[in-house]
Design a protein around this motif. Sequence first.
Motif, short mmCIF file in Angstrom:
data_model
loop_
_atom_site.label_atom_id
_atom_site.label_comp_id
_atom_site.label_asym_id
_atom_site.label_seq_id
_atom_site.Cartn_x
_atom_site.Cartn_y
_atom_site.Cartn_z
N LEU A 144 0.83 -1.21 0.00
CA LEU A 144 0.00 0.00 0.00
C LEU A 144 0.86 1.26 0.00
CD1 LEU A 144 -2.77 1.37 0.27
CD2 LEU A 144 -2.56 1.10 2.75
N ILE A 145 1.94 1.27 0.79
CA ILE A 145 2.83 2.43 0.83
C ILE A 145 3.47 2.65 -0.53
CG2 ILE A 145 4.90 3.38 1.90
CD1 ILE A 145 2.44 3.36 3.68
N VAL A 146 3.87 1.58 -1.21
CA VAL A 146 4.49 1.71 -2.53
C VAL A 146 3.50 2.30 -3.53
CG1 VAL A 146 5.46 0.42 -4.47
CG2 VAL A 146 6.18 -0.10 -2.14
N VAL A 147 2.27 1.82 -3.51
CA VAL A 147 1.26 2.34 -4.45
C VAL A 147 1.02 3.83 -4.21
CG1 VAL A 147 -1.17 2.21 -5.10
CG2 VAL A 147 0.15 0.12 -4.78
N VAL A 148 0.89 4.21 -2.94
CA VAL A 148 0.68 5.62 -2.63
C VAL A 148 1.88 6.45 -3.06
CG1 VAL A 148 0.34 7.27 -0.75
CG2 VAL A 148 -0.91 5.11 -0.76
N GLY A 149 3.10 5.93 -2.83
CA GLY A 149 4.29 6.66 -3.25
C GLY A 149 4.38 6.82 -4.75
N LEU A 150 4.03 5.78 -5.49
CA LEU A 150 4.07 5.88 -6.96
C LEU A 150 3.05 6.88 -7.48
CD1 LEU A 150 4.48 2.11 -7.93
CD2 LEU A 150 6.23 3.89 -8.01
N VAL A 151 1.88 6.90 -6.87
CA VAL A 151 0.87 7.87 -7.30
C VAL A 151 1.30 9.29 -6.95
CG1 VAL A 151 -1.50 8.63 -6.95
CG2 VAL A 151 -1.00 6.19 -7.16
N ALA A 152 1.82 9.48 -5.74
CA ALA A 152 2.23 10.82 -5.32
C ALA A 152 3.42 11.33 -6.11
CB ALA A 152 2.55 10.82 -3.82
N GLY A 153 4.34 10.43 -6.48
CA GLY A 153 5.52 10.85 -7.24
C GLY A 153 5.43 10.58 -8.72
N SER A 154 4.23 10.42 -9.25
CA SER A 154 4.09 10.08 -10.67
C SER A 154 4.68 11.15 -11.58
CB SER A 154 2.61 9.86 -11.00
OG SER A 154 1.85 11.02 -10.67
N THR A 155 4.55 12.41 -11.21
CA THR A 155 5.10 13.49 -12.04
C THR A 155 6.62 13.37 -12.13
OG1 THR A 155 3.28 14.93 -11.37
CG2 THR A 155 5.22 15.98 -12.35
N GLN A 156 7.28 13.15 -11.01
CA GLN A 156 8.73 13.01 -11.00
C GLN A 156 9.17 11.76 -11.75
OE1 GLN A 156 10.75 15.23 -9.92
NE2 GLN A 156 12.71 14.12 -9.98
N ILE A 157 8.42 10.68 -11.64
CA ILE A 157 8.77 9.44 -12.34
C ILE A 157 8.70 9.64 -13.85
CG2 ILE A 157 8.02 7.07 -12.75
CD1 ILE A 157 7.07 7.00 -9.84
N ILE A 158 7.66 10.30 -14.32
CA ILE A 158 7.53 10.54 -15.75
C ILE A 158 8.65 11.46 -16.23
CG2 ILE A 158 6.05 11.59 -17.50
CD1 ILE A 158 3.64 10.68 -15.84
N ALA A 159 9.01 12.45 -15.44
CA ALA A 159 10.09 13.36 -15.83
C ALA A 159 11.42 12.61 -15.95
CB ALA A 159 10.19 14.49 -14.82
N LEU A 160 11.69 11.70 -15.06
CA LEU A 160 12.93 10.92 -15.14
C LEU A 160 12.93 10.00 -16.35
CD1 LEU A 160 13.43 10.01 -11.37
CD2 LEU A 160 14.81 11.58 -12.74
N PHE A 161 11.77 9.43 -16.68
CA PHE A 161 11.68 8.61 -17.89
C PHE A 161 12.00 9.46 -19.13
CE2 PHE A 161 9.44 4.71 -16.35
CZ PHE A 161 10.13 3.82 -17.15
N GLN A 162 11.44 10.62 -19.20
CA GLN A 162 11.69 11.49 -20.35
C GLN A 162 13.13 11.94 -20.43
OE1 GLN A 162 8.79 14.57 -19.73
NE2 GLN A 162 7.10 13.40 -20.65
N ALA A 163 13.75 12.15 -19.26
CA ALA A 163 15.15 12.60 -19.25
C ALA A 163 16.10 11.51 -19.73
CB ALA A 163 15.54 13.04 -17.84
N MET A 164 15.71 10.27 -19.67
CA MET A 164 16.57 9.19 -20.13
C MET A 164 16.66 9.13 -21.65
SD MET A 164 15.56 6.16 -17.43
CE MET A 164 17.01 5.17 -17.83
N ASN A 165 15.64 9.66 -22.35
CA ASN A 165 15.67 9.78 -23.80
C ASN A 165 15.96 8.43 -24.48
OD1 ASN A 165 15.44 11.12 -26.25
ND2 ASN A 165 17.60 11.74 -26.30
#
Length: 512
Positions: A213-234
Amino acid sequence: MHRLIVALLAAFDAALAAAGGIAVVLAPLALLWVVGLGDPDWTALWPAAAAVWHLGHLVPITVTLPDAYLAATGIDPALATFTLSLAPLAFAVFTGLFAARSGVRAAEAGAAVTGWLSGSAVFAGLAVLIALSSGAPLVASETWQAILFPALLFAVPALLGAIVGSWRVGDEGPIDALRARLDDLPEPWGRVPALIARGLGVSVLGVVSVGALIVVVGLVAGSTQIIALFQAMNVDAVGATVIALAQLTYLPTLVVWGLSFAAGPGFAVGTDTAVTPAGTQVGVLPGIPVLGAVPETTTPWLLLLVLLPVGVGALTGWILRAHLPATRDPEPVGPRLTVAIAVAALTGGAGALLAVLARGSMGPGRLADTGPEPGPLALTLGLEVFVGLAILLLSPRVGAPVAELEPARPAATRTPVVPRSLFDPHTGEHPVVPARPGDDRTRDAADPAPSPGPSGIGSDVDHAWPTAPVPRADAGPTADTADLSDDEVRARIRDAWASPEWGRSGDEPRDR
């Protein structure tokens, strides 16, 4: 089922578990070799796949970066060689579940030891083949670790599965002997081992669910940062798929990190770093997208997360309390306290084991220390689960019927009364008096009756027979007994026993 067939099926299970784990790694790497690399070196494909499989089975691997790569990236040559030991636990979970299921099926077939030995031997043999055939200059591991750790990850769950299966169906051996010894223990101590095992399973499943449950909440709360890191990897679609699959294999590892965060001790993502509900100190993190779920700051309100493990303990206590027998006497505290302490201690030990599996090195330098600490996690998790267990398991039973909580009044204090009209008018005695309901004994008229008390009722309340004053022998027949046969008199006496109108101990007999 014949033991040879069981051995062959267990061997097939072991081979399928090893082949499935290798295939999960080899398929995306082969796709990357074909699509992502212009001139791939096919001789490096198998060592790379074996290295990932070994890492997933808790085998540390040593990575040596080539000089050309160091020159192109400008990495310090002192960091050219480092150890990777942070395991993607999805491979270990897959192997463990497959092994446990194989052990259970072997036990249900009546050959638990044969199936366990066959499956463990085959998996160990395949681990030897993989370890000896996957040597490479860039990735290396200790041969004994590459053989022993995967073999244990199959053998131990298979043994536990065999024990569980034998406990269910019996094995005419040590498991049945153990059950017979437990059945000989006085109640409720005979239930204690089964309650401990049940409670351990419920509590471990509960705390793992809290981590998820903590992991799911963390992924949802940090979804913007996760997407930004994916895009930065190019990276292209193939690279993004491989990266996503690699992060997916680390999902069980992140669940353990989430459990440690909820319990309080938190986890580290590098040397001298900490991520806890009370505060965070992480510094610069690697550009791995999933690490975007790590919170940069926390609030003291997150300390309330410790109520989740407490709730798991309370749920476990409620389930265990339902399996304890209801009793009229006060429930003994010793067995319940033993269950609570044992379940809490074993849950803490399970948390420590999970922390050991979910920590290690994820790179050179400061990244050599990541994951939760086993000792603090075991202590806090055990205490929190014990608090919840104590609330539900050690408290008085709530909502029990009054008849269960109050001991019944002894039957000797409720002496039934036989009316005078049912006595034989000619002899002054009752012909035959049946015993109490449920007793097949009878009392004949020749048996001496207890001496009557001052109210006409027998003063000896412990006597098993009803008492009443005896009329005189010369008394005339009454209207309702003169024409009755002996069988009818006996029937009316039995009715007198069953009727509540004819008094309790100390009441005067009544005429009908």
